[in-house]
Design an enzyme around this catalytic site. Structure first.
Site, PDB file in Angstrom:
ATOM      1  N   HIS A 186      32.671   3.286  47.529  1.00  0.00           N
ATOM      2  CA  HIS A 186      32.887   4.737  47.460  1.00  0.00           C
ATOM      3  C   HIS A 186      34.119   5.099  46.647  1.00  0.00           C
ATOM      4  O   HIS A 186      35.231   4.708  46.982  1.00  0.00           O
ATOM      5  CB  HIS A 186      33.025   5.313  48.875  1.00  0.00           C
ATOM      6  N   ASP A 188      35.621   8.683  44.483  1.00  0.00           N
ATOM      7  CA  ASP A 188      35.400  10.108  44.228  1.00  0.00           C
ATOM      8  C   ASP A 188      35.906  10.583  42.876  1.00  0.00           C
ATOM      9  O   ASP A 188      36.184  11.775  42.720  1.00  0.00           O
ATOM     10  CB  ASP A 188      36.056  10.938  45.348  1.00  0.00           C
ATOM     11  N   GLU A 242      26.931  11.806  48.760  1.00  0.00           N
ATOM     12  CA  GLU A 242      27.658  11.829  50.030  1.00  0.00           C
ATOM     13  C   GLU A 242      27.369  13.113  50.799  1.00  0.00           C
ATOM     14  O   GLU A 242      28.026  14.122  50.612  1.00  0.00           O
ATOM     15  CB  GLU A 242      29.171  11.696  49.789  1.00  0.00           C
ATOM     16  N   HIS A 291      27.901  14.656  55.510  1.00  0.00           N
ATOM     17  CA  HIS A 291      29.337  14.609  55.251  1.00  0.00           C
ATOM     18  C   HIS A 291      29.980  15.171  56.523  1.00  0.00           C
ATOM     19  O   HIS A 291      29.546  14.796  57.618  1.00  0.00           O
ATOM     20  CB  HIS A 291      29.719  15.377  53.978  1.00  0.00           C
ATOM     21  N   HIS A 293      30.415   8.781  58.225  1.00  0.00           N
ATOM     22  CA  HIS A 293      30.383  10.240  58.478  1.00  0.00           C
ATOM     23  C   HIS A 293      29.380  10.704  59.526  1.00  0.00           C
ATOM     24  O   HIS A 293      29.348  11.899  59.823  1.00  0.00           O
ATOM     25  CB  HIS A 293      30.133  11.044  57.189  1.00  0.00           C
ATOM     26  N   HIS A 308      32.196   3.660  53.309  1.00  0.00           N
ATOM     27  CA  HIS A 308      33.659   3.785  53.365  1.00  0.00           C
ATOM     28  C   HIS A 308      34.100   4.147  54.789  1.00  0.00           C
ATOM     29  O   HIS A 308      34.419   5.283  55.087  1.00  0.00           O
ATOM     30  CB  HIS A 308      34.180   4.787  52.321  1.00  0.00           C
ATOM     31  N   ASP A 353      37.592   4.477  48.901  1.00  0.00           N
ATOM     32  CA  ASP A 353      37.691   5.946  48.979  1.00  0.00           C
ATOM     33  C   ASP A 353      38.734   6.488  48.004  1.00  0.00           C
ATOM     34  O   ASP A 353      39.291   7.573  48.231  1.00  0.00           O
ATOM     35  CB  ASP A 353      38.014   6.394  50.418  1.00  0.00           C
TER      36      ASP A 353
HETATM   37 ZN   LIG Z   1      33.779  10.435  52.827  1.00  0.00          ZN
END
Ligand SMILES: [Zn+2]
Ligand SMILES: *[C@@H]1O[C@H](CO)[C@@H](O)[C@H](O)[C@H]1NC(C)=O
Ligand SMILES: *[C@@H]1O[C@H](CO)[C@@H](O)[C@H](O)[C@H]1NC(C)=O
Ligand SMILES: *[C@@H]1O[C@H](CO)[C@@H](O)[C@H](O)[C@H]1NC(C)=O
Length: 424
Positions: free
Chosen positions: A44, A46, A147, A174, A220, A241, A310
């Protein structure tokens, strides 16, 4: 005699010199060697979200070689020996019932464009085989994970289309409930449980993901959802993650009993580096992160561990792990703690490769199953969604049908209108 003494002295000096030299960090040297043989596959990152936030996805105005406002850029990727990355196509929960699908498509698009703009550095990848092909060409295999289930707007057709666009995992939620699954905030007590886990449609999503060969990501979700998916899924699951709950009691982390079930299912938990999930505080270091790796290994074995840093999705990272270039430091720490080469290679990438190819085999096995075309019941999606039409449903309120149910709905709407008017 003298020459013997001298040569002994020289040898001693040479050895101690070597020792001093290598003691810079023999574990790091070893870590880098292992990482040149086995791809580091991270679950993961971003960066696409940063590209949206910082540049509104105007990639032509960005140089990923020099970008310095993110945890991730090309030199950092090279230094960190990032072999493969699941780039996150993430859009926040406030897009739910609004423009979540469009925004998710734009995040998928920006990953495709990133690979096109930097063909020497990234190779778009959609299979376990692609990951090795890219690695052998010294490129970072670039996969997409979506996600949050809100991104498919309760639509299996949208899920399938995203698979066609290269999406290879979906995180079921999420940090918000969807019309079909509860998120971790339910366990934390700040969101109400709406489905006691997964609804019937949520189970359809899981089965359809098995059929497609899309990995099911349980980061999540609530513990109830984790267990329901572990009960039903034919393919192994991933936590893209998340860290270990016993080490830091945060509802985003994975409890020991679930770790053991992940082992039975031959799945993977990819450790998150976010300080708040590592130490349940604002500060952390490499040793704290390694404690999560050690704990997961102790509880469920080295076969279920991976990396899910992450990066670019969090604001606080451990000392010594500030950006993606630093990941070899964790690998060195594991070696220092006595992890074998085989265990390290599994955590680096071999576990994820096993899970991914297993999901591909389940897909191949289910190849004769028809796509699920039973839509979510309209009543389960319309309540929060002012702009959702009902075309195709028997009680299509936007069509010109004249069935009794349509009439009933129109009457209800008329009554609601009257109530509204009288409220004014
Ligand atoms: Zn997350
Ligand atoms: C970051 O990059 C910008 C633009 O290329 C440059 O002006 C700035 O000096 C850089 N900052 C650092 C800390 O390197
Ligand atoms: C990849 O890098 C290694 C080490 O730098 C080099 O030996 C190898 O030839 C490279 N392979 C390709 C396909 O560029
Ligand atoms: C890392 O932080 C912990 C506290 O969370 C501390 O006990 C430990 O000494 C630190 N280790 C290093 C190597 O700094």
């Amino acid at each position: 005699m003298l020459s013997k003494v001298i040569s002994a002295l020289c040898l001693t000096l040479w050895v101690s010199h070597c020792t001093v030299f290598a003691a810079e960090d023999p574990y790091l040297t070893k870590a880098l060697k292992l990482m040149s043989e086995t791809p580091l596959i991270d679950g993961h990152n971003d960066l696409p979200w940063q590209l949206l936030k910082q540049f509104n996805n105007q990639l032509n105005a960005v140089d990923l070689h020099t970008l310095n406002t993110t945890h991730t850029n090309i030199p950092k990727i090279k230094q960190g020996k990032l072999g493969a990355q699941f780039w996150s196509a993430y859009v926040p929960c406030d897009t739910q019932y609004k423009d979540a699908v469009r925004q998710t498509l734009e995040q998928i698009d920006v990953v495709h464009r990133m690979c096109q703009n930097y063909p020497d550095n990234f190779m778009f990848a959609t299979s376990s085989q692609d990951i090795m092909t890219a690695f052998n060409q010294n490129k970072t295999a670039s996969l997409i994970g979506v996600e949050g289930g809100h991104s498919i707007d309760s639509s299996l057709g949208t899920l399938r289309t995203m698979y066609q666009l290269g999406v290879r995992y979906l995180t079921l939620t999420h940090s918000c409930n969807t019309p079909w699954a509860d998120n971790w905030l339910v366990d934390e007590g700040s969101d109400p449980s709406e489905h006691n886990g997964l609804s019937q449609f949520g189970k359809q999503v899981v089965m359809e993901m098995n059929r497609l060969g899309m990995l099911i990501d349980l980061a999540h979700v609530t513990v109830k959802v984790m267990n329901q998916v572990l009960d039903m899924s034919e393919a192994p699951v991933i936590f893209s993650h998340s860290s270990a709950y016993s080490i830091c009691k945060h509802a985003r982390n994975v409890p020991d009993d679930v770790l053991r079930r992940v082992r039975e299912k031959k799945g993977i938990v990819m450790v998150n580096f976010y300080n708040d999930y590592v130490t349940c505080s604002e500060t952390a270091n490499i040793s704290d992160v390694a404690d999560h790796f050690d704990h997961i290994k102790k509880v469920a074995g080295a076969d279920i561990i991976g990396f899910g840093g992450d990066y670019d999705g969090v604001t606080r990272l451990p000392e010594g792990l500030e950006d993606v270039s630093k990941v070899p430091n964790v690998v060195a720490e594991l070696l220092k703690r006595g992890w074998t080469d085989d265990e390290v290679n599994k955590a680096l990438g071999n576990n994820l490769l096993r899970v991914f190819s297993e999901a591909e085999m389940v897909r191949d096995k289910l190849t004769n199953n028809k796509p699920d075309d039973v839509p979510i019941p309209y009543a389960e999606v319309n309540k929060n969604s002012l702009c959702r039409t009902s075309h195709g449903y028997p009680d299509d309120i936007t069509g010109a049908g004249s069935s009794l149910s349509t009439l009933g709905l129109q009457l209800t709407l008329a009554l609601q209108g009257l109530l509204l008017l009288s409220a004014l």
